[in-house]
Scaffold this motif. Structure first.
Motif, PDB file in Angstrom:
ATOM      1  N   ASN A   4       0.809  -1.224   0.000  1.00 33.55           N
ATOM      2  CA  ASN A   4       0.000   0.000   0.000  1.00 33.55           C
ATOM      3  C   ASN A   4       0.837   1.266   0.000  1.00 33.55           C
ATOM      4  OD1 ASN A   4      -2.692  -1.416   0.612  1.00 33.55           O
ATOM      5  ND2 ASN A   4      -1.406  -2.083   2.314  1.00 33.55           N
ATOM      6  N   LEU A   5       2.136   1.122  -0.217  1.00 30.52           N
ATOM      7  CA  LEU A   5       3.054   2.251  -0.113  1.00 30.52           C
ATOM      8  C   LEU A   5       4.109   2.140  -1.198  1.00 30.52           C
ATOM      9  CD1 LEU A   5       3.775   4.703   1.813  1.00 30.52           C
ATOM     10  CD2 LEU A   5       5.414   3.149   2.888  1.00 30.52           C
ATOM     11  N   LEU A   6       4.296   3.210  -1.950  1.00 31.56           N
ATOM     12  CA  LEU A   6       5.337   3.266  -2.969  1.00 31.56           C
ATOM     13  C   LEU A   6       6.541   3.999  -2.388  1.00 31.56           C
ATOM     14  CD1 LEU A   6       3.145   4.263  -6.062  1.00 31.56           C
ATOM     15  CD2 LEU A   6       3.700   1.965  -5.220  1.00 31.56           C
ATOM     16  N   ILE A   7       7.714   3.414  -2.543  1.00 35.60           N
ATOM     17  CA  ILE A   7       8.933   3.982  -1.969  1.00 35.60           C
ATOM     18  C   ILE A   7       9.921   4.272  -3.090  1.00 35.60           C
ATOM     19  CG2 ILE A   7      10.829   3.649  -0.346  1.00 35.60           C
ATOM     20  CD1 ILE A   7       9.053   1.648   1.140  1.00 35.60           C
ATOM     21  N   LYS A   8      10.423   5.488  -3.114  1.00 35.17           N
ATOM     22  CA  LYS A   8      11.389   5.892  -4.130  1.00 35.17           C
ATOM     23  C   LYS A   8      12.579   6.556  -3.466  1.00 35.17           C
ATOM     24  CE  LYS A   8      11.837   8.716  -8.330  1.00 35.17           C
ATOM     25  NZ  LYS A   8      11.131   9.673  -9.235  1.00 35.17           N
ATOM     26  N   ARG A  15      14.081  10.503   0.489  1.00 37.31           N
ATOM     27  CA  ARG A  15      13.266   9.318   0.226  1.00 37.31           C
ATOM     28  C   ARG A  15      11.805   9.747   0.127  1.00 37.31           C
ATOM     29  NH1 ARG A  15      14.442   3.424   2.452  1.00 37.31           N
ATOM     30  NH2 ARG A  15      16.502   4.400   2.438  1.00 37.31           N
ATOM     31  N   LEU A  16      11.131   9.300  -0.928  1.00 43.54           N
ATOM     32  CA  LEU A  16       9.740   9.668  -1.183  1.00 43.54           C
ATOM     33  C   LEU A  16       8.837   8.483  -0.879  1.00 43.54           C
ATOM     34  CD1 LEU A  16       7.559  11.596  -2.355  1.00 43.54           C
ATOM     35  CD2 LEU A  16       8.098  10.631  -4.615  1.00 43.54           C
ATOM     36  N   LEU A  17       7.871   8.693   0.026  1.00 45.77           N
ATOM     37  CA  LEU A  17       6.876   7.684   0.365  1.00 45.77           C
ATOM     38  C   LEU A  17       5.529   8.153  -0.171  1.00 45.77           C
ATOM     39  CD1 LEU A  17       7.772   6.984   4.123  1.00 45.77           C
ATOM     40  CD2 LEU A  17       8.829   6.037   2.054  1.00 45.77           C
ATOM     41  N   THR A  18       4.889   7.331  -1.000  1.00 44.31           N
ATOM     42  CA  THR A  18       3.600   7.683  -1.587  1.00 44.31           C
ATOM     43  C   THR A  18       2.543   6.687  -1.138  1.00 44.31           C
ATOM     44  OG1 THR A  18       4.699   8.610  -3.546  1.00 44.31           O
ATOM     45  CG2 THR A  18       2.342   8.131  -3.718  1.00 44.31           C
ATOM     46  N   LEU A  19       1.541   7.162  -0.407  1.00 40.25           N
ATOM     47  CA  LEU A  19       0.440   6.304   0.005  1.00 40.25           C
ATOM     48  C   LEU A  19      -0.292   5.836  -1.253  1.00 40.25           C
ATOM     49  CD1 LEU A  19      -1.043   8.427   2.943  1.00 40.25           C
ATOM     50  CD2 LEU A  19       1.034   7.036   2.887  1.00 40.25           C
ATOM     51  N   HIS A  20      -0.613   4.531  -1.304  1.00 37.34           N
ATOM     52  CA  HIS A  20      -1.154   3.984  -2.551  1.00 37.34           C
ATOM     53  C   HIS A  20      -2.275   2.988  -2.258  1.00 37.34           C
ATOM     54  CE1 HIS A  20      -1.163   3.200  -6.807  1.00 37.34           C
ATOM     55  NE2 HIS A  20      -0.994   1.906  -6.624  1.00 37.34           N
TER      56      HIS A  20
END
Length: 257
Positions: A4-8, A15-20
């Motif tokens: 449920n989380l995209l990590i870049k 570091r970019l955390l995107t709720l998904h």
């Protein structure tokens, strides 16, 4: 792997955390909160990560807690809720967090945003604590962090009516620091994080802690902490590098020691 989380990244120290969870407007269920906490634990242990950006989609940062999951809990489930441990891990993260907020930041989503150190909002952002509409109240710091950010009157209005406020109103009240065009919100948050990532890591950590002390302690205690932290930094290699770089008119190369 997070579901449920995209990590870049990290890229340029960020570091970019995107709720998904697009099907649920990024509602914060136990799994997603656990993934956020685990990602922050990993970021804390990684010396290449110096700042974190948390975001959602253009439609919703996070529209609240997962109501279906909440409804399935009995009293024992509430008392033994593992989400509380996840929230505590998020709150203890020592590196800077920048929240890039578009769309709805309601309930737990607003509370997650307030765990960030800097809040950047898109023009379409909406903030609120609607828990009162469900016969409950904020349970992840909403009453406490909102009170510190907005003062007593507006906080009472939001938590007792369940009403939402716009990004413009949130900026006027001091909840967020900037408003951006919606499509540029994440880009702006990353740029702020990159600027912070270039600074001396120990100085960044202690500065963050000192600012938070202002909300947690009286003035005299906060000033003592500030003086102690300032003294500690005076003995670091990064301080010597910063002064030398200034004298030599070049960009400092901070190492975190």
């Amino acid at each position: 792997m997070p579901q449920n989380l995209l990590i870049k990244g990290p890229e340029k120290g960020v570091r970019l955390l995107t709720l998904h969870r697009p099907e649920a407007l990024n509602a914060l269920n136990t799994a997603l909160l656990g993934e956020i906490a685990a990602a922050l634990d990993e970021a804390e242990a990684d010396p290449e990560t110096r700042a974190v950006v948390i975001t959602g989609s253009e439609k919703a940062f996070a529209a609240g807690a997962d109501i279906n999951e909440m409804a399935a809990r009995d009293l024992v489930g509430i008392l033994e809720d593992p989400r509380q441990a996840h929230w505590q891990r998020i709150a203890r993260f020592p590196k800077p967090i920048i929240a890039a907020i578009n769309g709805f930041a309601l309930g737990g989503g607003c509370e997650l945003a307030m765990h960030a150190d800097i809040l950047i909002a898109g023009e379409n952002a909406r903030f609120g604590q609607p828990e009162i509409n469900l016969g409950i109240m904020p349970g992840a710091g909403g009453t406490q962090r909102l009170r510190r950010a907005l003062g007593p009157s507006l906080t009472m209005q939001l938590v007792l009516t369940g009403e939402q406020i716009s990004a413009e109103r949130a900026l006027q009240a001091g909840l967020i620091s900037e408003i951006c065009p919606t499509e540029l919100t994440v880009e702006r948050a990353i740029r702020i994080a990159e600027i912070i990532a270039e600074k001396a890591p120990l100085a960044v950590r202690l500065t963050k802690e000192a600012v938070h002390k202002a909300a947690d302690t009286d003035l005299a205690t906060g000033l003592r902490f500030e003086r102690h932290a300032f003294t500690l930094l005076a003995g670091t290699a990064d301080r010597a590098e910063g002064l030398k770089a200034f004298q030599e008119k070049r960009k400092p190369q901070f190492k975190g020691c």
